[in-house]
Design an enzyme around this catalytic site. Structure first.
Site, PDB file in Angstrom:
ATOM      1  N   ARG A 218       0.630  -1.426  -0.155  1.00 35.38           N
ATOM      2  CA  ARG A 218      -0.196   0.155   0.000  1.00 35.38           C
ATOM      3  C   ARG A 218       0.890   1.357   0.091  1.00 35.38           C
ATOM      4  O   ARG A 218       0.806   1.984  -1.069  1.00 35.38           O
ATOM      5  CB  ARG A 218      -0.657  -0.116   1.308  1.00 35.38           C
ATOM      6  CG  ARG A 218      -2.124   0.939   1.158  1.00 35.38           C
ATOM      7  CD  ARG A 218      -1.749   2.267   1.300  1.00 35.38           C
ATOM      8  NE  ARG A 218      -1.254   2.741   2.867  1.00 35.38           N
ATOM      9  CZ  ARG A 218      -0.643   3.767   3.242  1.00 35.38           C
ATOM     10  NH1 ARG A 218      -1.042   4.937   2.231  1.00 35.38           N
ATOM     11  NH2 ARG A 218      -0.218   4.142   4.285  1.00 35.38           N
ATOM     12  N   ASP A 219       1.406   1.735   0.923  1.00 35.02           N
ATOM     13  CA  ASP A 219       2.351   2.838   1.275  1.00 35.02           C
ATOM     14  C   ASP A 219       3.520   2.746   0.147  1.00 35.02           C
ATOM     15  O   ASP A 219       3.749   3.815  -0.458  1.00 35.02           O
ATOM     16  CB  ASP A 219       3.014   2.875   2.795  1.00 35.02           C
ATOM     17  CG  ASP A 219       3.320   4.172   3.046  1.00 35.02           C
ATOM     18  OD1 ASP A 219       3.172   5.211   2.374  1.00 35.02           O
ATOM     19  OD2 ASP A 219       3.790   4.411   3.909  1.00 35.02           O
TER      20      ASP A 219
ATOM     21  N   HIS B 103       7.119   4.473  12.535  1.00 35.36           N
ATOM     22  CA  HIS B 103       6.833   4.584  11.129  1.00 35.36           C
ATOM     23  C   HIS B 103       8.200   5.710  10.456  1.00 35.36           C
ATOM     24  O   HIS B 103       7.643   6.712  10.630  1.00 35.36           O
ATOM     25  CB  HIS B 103       5.792   4.766  10.608  1.00 35.36           C
ATOM     26  CG  HIS B 103       5.651   4.706   9.051  1.00 35.36           C
ATOM     27  ND1 HIS B 103       4.652   3.982   8.457  1.00 35.36           N
ATOM     28  CD2 HIS B 103       5.818   5.527   8.194  1.00 35.36           C
ATOM     29  CE1 HIS B 103       4.485   4.155   7.056  1.00 35.36           C
ATOM     30  NE2 HIS B 103       5.287   5.280   7.041  1.00 35.36           N
TER      31      HIS B 103
ATOM     32  N   HIS C 281      10.643   7.282   7.465  1.00 33.80           N
ATOM     33  CA  HIS C 281      11.010   7.438   6.156  1.00 33.80           C
ATOM     34  C   HIS C 281      12.420   7.848   5.945  1.00 33.80           C
ATOM     35  O   HIS C 281      12.909   8.363   7.134  1.00 33.80           O
ATOM     36  CB  HIS C 281      10.005   8.467   5.410  1.00 33.80           C
ATOM     37  CG  HIS C 281       8.695   7.915   5.070  1.00 33.80           C
ATOM     38  ND1 HIS C 281       8.284   8.120   3.715  1.00 33.80           N
ATOM     39  CD2 HIS C 281       7.730   7.578   5.863  1.00 33.80           C
ATOM     40  CE1 HIS C 281       7.079   7.606   3.718  1.00 33.80           C
ATOM     41  NE2 HIS C 281       6.559   7.513   4.806  1.00 33.80           N
TER      42      HIS C 281
ATOM     43  N   CYS D 265       4.737   9.853   0.296  1.00 35.54           N
ATOM     44  CA  CYS D 265       3.472  10.194   0.575  1.00 35.54           C
ATOM     45  C   CYS D 265       3.224  11.413  -0.678  1.00 35.54           C
ATOM     46  O   CYS D 265       3.885  12.061  -0.818  1.00 35.54           O
ATOM     47  CB  CYS D 265       3.098  10.829   1.742  1.00 35.54           C
ATOM     48  SG  CYS D 265       1.516  11.516   1.771  1.00 35.54           S
TER      49      CYS D 265
ATOM     50  N   ASN E  22      10.052   4.522   2.364  1.00 34.00           N
ATOM     51  CA  ASN E  22      10.139   4.128   3.548  1.00 34.00           C
ATOM     52  C   ASN E  22      11.386   3.372   3.813  1.00 34.00           C
ATOM     53  O   ASN E  22      12.090   3.088   3.020  1.00 34.00           O
ATOM     54  CB  ASN E  22       8.906   2.938   3.780  1.00 34.00           C
ATOM     55  CG  ASN E  22       7.464   3.697   3.789  1.00 34.00           C
ATOM     56  OD1 ASN E  22       7.157   4.454   4.720  1.00 34.00           O
ATOM     57  ND2 ASN E  22       6.787   3.615   2.646  1.00 34.00           N
TER      58      ASN E  22
END
Length: 300
Positions: free
Chosen positions: A16-17, A206, A208, A239, A248
């Protein structure tokens, strides 16, 4: 002497991300093969897709097909940013749903055209309905360290937002360095505070890797007692609503670091790299993570 957890859970966000901002359309069958390979690598928690408007995130238009085509192993999330998305996710028989809000008002306005408070007001009945049905709710806290529009975020605002999610019944908080500007001291301080303030919630970090600080920030979070991390195979991601946010932190690199520290994840680095090899021809972003380079050179 560092005090580190014995076990860490890796939450794979690549499908997804990792793919949401990919300019090249990735076909459903390639996504499903990627997911299957990641499950085979030992991933027990994964963010599969998102139920969002295809107008804004066309890469996620096949969400229903992805859910239908994925074997149910462990906890599998979908992102549902609003009531409509949550409704679609529930119709697809998804049992774990992620919602998100940025600490930064400006980020929220750019992203979903609502302030942080307005976003939370809108999510309150959504979360209540999900919890009433016994679903797992993961709350993603964006711009928890820095915002591309507002700069450094006050940690007290982060804690306040996390507390509000906890009061609504969220099961997990995923606290994100959305644009990769945090440093290890900031990581340690914020996660130490959150562990103290909200000891009963699952707390996930989380990061990046925009400025190549993600691994250092993860190590600092480990020292703060965090034992759950969002990572993306191949370092894919970024994003679309956060200028400057690159990929990420890479699953294969994080798992390797944890392996060398004697921390158990249950994830096989080589098999993660094999999954990356499968998706690499279908994305425009070059894969240049440390462990993947070793894998390509047959040194792994």
């Amino acid at each position: 002497m560092f005090i580190l957890p014995n076990n860490v859970t890796i939450i794979e966000v690549g499908p997804r991300d990792g793919l949401q901002n990919e300019k090249k359309h990735v076909d459903e069958q390639h996504k499903l093969a990627f997911i299957k390979a990641l499950l085979g690598a030992g991933i027990t928690e994964m963010e599969l897709t998102s139920f969002v408007s295809p107008k804004w995130v066309p890469q996620m238009a096949d969400a229903e097909a992805i859910i239908a085509g994925t074997e149910r192993i462990g906890r599998q999330f979908v992102l549902a940013p609003n009531a409509k998305g949550a409704e679609l996710a529930r119709a697809a028989d998804v049992r774990s749903i992620a919602v998100f809000v940025g600490v930064s008002n400006t980020f929220n306005l750019k992203n979903i055209n609502r302030t942080t408070d307005d976003s939370m007001d809108a999510l309150e009945p959504v979360i209540a309905a999900l919890k009433a049905d016994g679903l797992f709710v993961r709350a993603c806290i964006s711009t928890a360290f820095y915002c591309p529009y507002e700069g450094k975020i006050n940690p007290t605002a982060v804690v306040a937002l996390c507390r509000r999610f906890a009061a609504l019944g969220a099961d997990e908080l995923s606290v994100a360095d959305t644009i990769g500007m945090a440093n290890p001291q900031e990581s340690y301080q914020l996660f130490t505070t959150l562990k103290k303030e909200l000891p009963d919630l699952l707390l996930t970090a989380h990061f990046h890797d925009t400025r190549k600080m993600a691994m250092a920030n993860i190590f600092a979070a480990l020292q703060a007692g965090v034992d759950r991390f969002d990572t993306s195979a191949g370092g894919l991601g970024g994003c679309p609503f956060a200028p400057g946010a690159t990929g990420n932190v890479a699953t294969e690199d994080v798992v390797h670091m944890l392996d060398t520290l004697g921390i158990t994840t249950g994830v096989d680095v080589k098999k993660v790299c094999e999954a990356v090899q499968m998706i690499a021809p279908h994305v425009t972003r070059p894969i240049d993570t440390g462990m993947y380079r070793l894998f390509e050179n047959k040194q792994l």
